[in-house]
Enzyme design. Structure first.
Site, short mmCIF file in Angstrom:
data_model
loop_
_atom_site.label_atom_id
_atom_site.label_comp_id
_atom_site.label_asym_id
_atom_site.label_seq_id
_atom_site.Cartn_x
_atom_site.Cartn_y
_atom_site.Cartn_z
N HIS A 35 31.58 26.77 0.47
CA HIS A 35 32.82 26.77 1.26
C HIS A 35 33.73 27.94 0.89
O HIS A 35 34.67 28.24 1.63
CB HIS A 35 33.55 25.42 1.15
CG HIS A 35 34.29 25.18 -0.13
ND1 HIS A 35 33.79 24.38 -1.14
CD2 HIS A 35 35.50 25.60 -0.56
CE1 HIS A 35 34.67 24.33 -2.13
NE2 HIS A 35 35.72 25.06 -1.80
N SER A 80 37.89 26.77 -6.62
CA SER A 80 36.53 26.54 -6.13
C SER A 80 35.60 27.66 -6.56
O SER A 80 35.91 28.85 -6.38
CB SER A 80 36.51 26.45 -4.61
OG SER A 80 36.88 25.18 -4.17
N ASP A 135 26.77 22.65 -1.25
CA ASP A 135 27.97 23.48 -1.35
C ASP A 135 27.83 24.56 -2.42
O ASP A 135 28.74 24.77 -3.23
CB ASP A 135 29.21 22.62 -1.62
CG ASP A 135 30.50 23.38 -1.29
OD1 ASP A 135 30.41 24.56 -0.87
OD2 ASP A 135 31.59 22.80 -1.45
#
Length: 358
Positions: free
Chosen positions: A93, A207, A124
């Protein structure tokens, strides 16, 4: 990337790599209030405190040079140097649909160009590669996921809210969590099993960054932070999730060698399914619409039209529930699947296969 979304897994969750994140603060009472402590206790407490501080600083010096900032257009996230050839692992992402990126190393302000090696949204994870890797790249060391235990001290490293080379600390709060991400805005909406839950603060921009133990080993990639649905998606302090090291190395090695993933390590029944509804339009299970010949479900006698209602001890009332249940299981294990056929209940003992990828 920087743009939090909400998701429901016990509570709502937000991807830890988005742009409109909110910050929060915590306060505590002064440790020096109240009566004075005996002078004799001060030296040992000071020694203990200095040792832990030394451990933190050693780990930060060891690992932070391996954590980078990744910029995609007007959004950003973090990444981890995987090898000395310039491969960097991050969240899918974070890269979204982009194929080119700029990367800033922890020990430099100079930006470096990078291109996409491969992305695997199902877990992911993605890999990008520096176009001209500089000398002295320091790959991170990855730990053994089976040795991650409740209560271990963790440090989360990344670029929260664009603040590069930031570090927060906490503990491993739980292991083996199965978490579903939000979908949309570049987020893949993956359901990921065996995640590490940590109390270390994970904020937008974290992230793809590293969750590290005191042996200077990466035990996970920071991916999600919990939010509070009743507080309009405000951050729920102390609840973050990281993809475990075993998943990272398995997927990353395949993306680097092949540009794609052929062995996901994820359990599968060898079926295609959709949510099944009753006459009151209530979801009641996952109905099989296609069965892979020779696959796990077919070998156990299951067929098109069967409605799966339970896997092991987990109730299945929708396709999402089925996906979540499978994400917590392991290929090769045998599990009892309950289903209905022509209105009657049946069970089958299924040896789980591996989720195939395109």
């Amino acid at each position: 990337m920087l743009a939090p979304g909400a998701v429901a897994v016990l509570t709502a969750l937000a991807l830890a790599g988005c742009s409109s994140g909110s910050s929060s603060s915590a306060t505590g009472s002064p440790s020096g209030s109240g009566s004075a402590r005996p002078a004799s206790s001060a030296p040992s407490q000071s020694a203990d405190g200095n040792q832990l501080q030394d451990d933190y600083q050693r780990v930060i010096a060891d690992v932070l040079p391996s954590v980078v900032q990744i910029t995609t257009g007007d959004s950003l996230g973090s990444g981890i140097v995987y090898d000395d050839k310039g491969d960097i692992v991050t969240n899918a992402h974070v890269v979204g649909t982009a194929t080119t990126f700029t990367v800033t190393l922890a020990n430099s302000t100079k930006t470096l160009d990078a291109t996409l090696v491969g992305s695997y949204p199902e877990t992911d994870l993605a890999v990008i590669k520096l176009s001209n890797p500089p000398g002295g790249l320091k790959p991170a060391a990855f730990g053994d996921s089976s040795k991650v235990e409740l209560g271990q001290i963790t440090l989360a490293m990344g670029s929260p809210l664009g603040l590069s080379s930031s570090v927060t600390q906490g503990i491993v709060s739980a292991t083996g969590r199965t978490v579903s991400e939000p979908r949309g805005g570049g987020a893949p909406g993956a359901t990921i099993g065996n995640m590490v839950q940590t109390s270390a603060a994970i904020n937008p921009g974290n992230s793809g960054g590293a969750l590290v133990n005191l042996d200077s080993q990466v035990i996970g990639i920071n991916t999600l932070a919990a939010t509070e649905p009743e507080a309009n998606g405000a951050a729920a302090p102390g609840i973050g999730f990281a993809i475990p090291a075993s998943t990272i190395t398995n997927i990353t090695d395949q993306l680097i060698k092949q540009g794609k993933v052929t062995n996901s390590g994820r359990a599968a029944l060898g079926i295609t399914a959709r949510t099944s509804f009753n006459q009151q339009f209530q979801s009641v299970g996952a109905v099989i619409v296609a069965v892979t010949a020779g696959g796990p479900a077919a070998s156990a006698g299951m067929r098109v039209g069967d409605v799966i209602t339970k896997i092991g001890d987990t109730t299945v009332d929708s396709l999402n529930a089925l996906t979540t249940a499978l994400a917590s299981l392991t290929p090769g294990n045998k599990v009892t699947v309950a289903y209905t056929r022509d209105g009657g209940g049946q069970t089958a003992d299924v040896t789980l296969g591996t989720l195939e990828t395109p």
